[in-house]
Write an enzyme that holds these catalytic residues in place. Sequence first.
Site: not given
Length: 434
Positions: A15, A138, A189, A207
């Site tokens: 990331v 999202i 992965g 989350k």
Amino acid sequence: MDRPMRLGLAGLGTVGASLARLIASKRDAYALKAGRPIDVVSVSARDRSKDRGINMSGLEWFDDPVSLAAQAEIDLFVELVGGSEGAALDSVKAALNRGIPVVTANKALLAHHGVQLAKLAQRKGTTIFFEAAAAGGIPIIKTMREALRGNSVSRVYGILNGTCNYMLTRMEKEGIAFEDCLADAQRLGYAEADPTFDIGGFDAAHKLALLTSLAFGCEIDLESIFIEGISSVSNEDIEAAAELGYRIKLLAVAQRTETGIEQRVHPTMIPAHSALAQVDGVTNAVAVDTDLLGSILLVGPGAGGNATASAVLSDIIDAAQGVRMPTFAVDPASLVPYKRARMRAHEGGYYIRLSVLDRVGAFASIARRMAENAISLESIVQRKREDGGDRETAPVILITHETTEAAVRKALDAVSRDGHLKGEPRMIRIETLD
């Protein structure tokens, strides 16, 4: 606002590297959106020599994230280190103590320390942005923290882990066994070498804890989430679900009830015709039930370098524009203590799979135990034995009417003690999603 926003970036994994490349390659486009240029000026990573697809020779390097957060001349600290303790926690604290806003994708950090960090940010006149910490690309955090502020939320639920959704999708559509599907997910992965965090439901629970706080204005209480992973879901369960008109998904649900807030993560049978049931592969989806808008559903990539970087970039642009708001939408001092709901009747009933020993009185005993616990059965189906399967047992599927989980578990414990079963009973909730 003409002065560039100077970023300190901790963590240059998938990331972080994607983020650095995007900021460098689209500098003019992001400057237009943010109203000022955005530049990465300081970084911290374990390996300075690794090729990350971008020239990083002109950046200031720090040996550890805490030093970067505490010493670098930056306007924004981006934490992509991961983990709920250690360098991640210490570096975020260091940045906030300087009054520097923080962008993080670290769900575990916020699930464990979110309220504490939000209070620190409030005292220092800054904030924490965390769009990438739940459901990947999202924009559910911005939606709940900003767009739905005029609404009262009664329930938030969805598919929050791409690894589990990928595995359940392939098990259903290709008939692949759980172990083989997990091996494929690791090879591609989608799953870690130690997949427990994903398949055990813990990733989705972290989350959900954040979404619960945003939905209901309460303190985070990770320990109150009922968590069950997908490792016990079999191909037989998936086939039975299809025959009954359902698909199995790992669902995360937070719901306000008369007695408090209910939080749970577990495999769930949902109607095959529902929009949520159509969400396959590594895709995530989050639904929010509100008083003014009704129900809304957001669907999109739940993980990956670009998806997560997209969410991080959204937060960075907000920070560059000077957006400041409480981390969890309200002053952290106003977050109400979490009140756990009492066990209640569950609409939609339960799917129960039993491996019943082929003996006289077994079915009568099962029915009696269900009746003793006031459990009404919608149907009892004896499934065909698999070729080469155990000839001493009969696979039996029970579907209950509305009841409580406590009652079902008590009845199944009694059935097991009666000695009519081989192996452990299997139970999956059925959600109507109404």
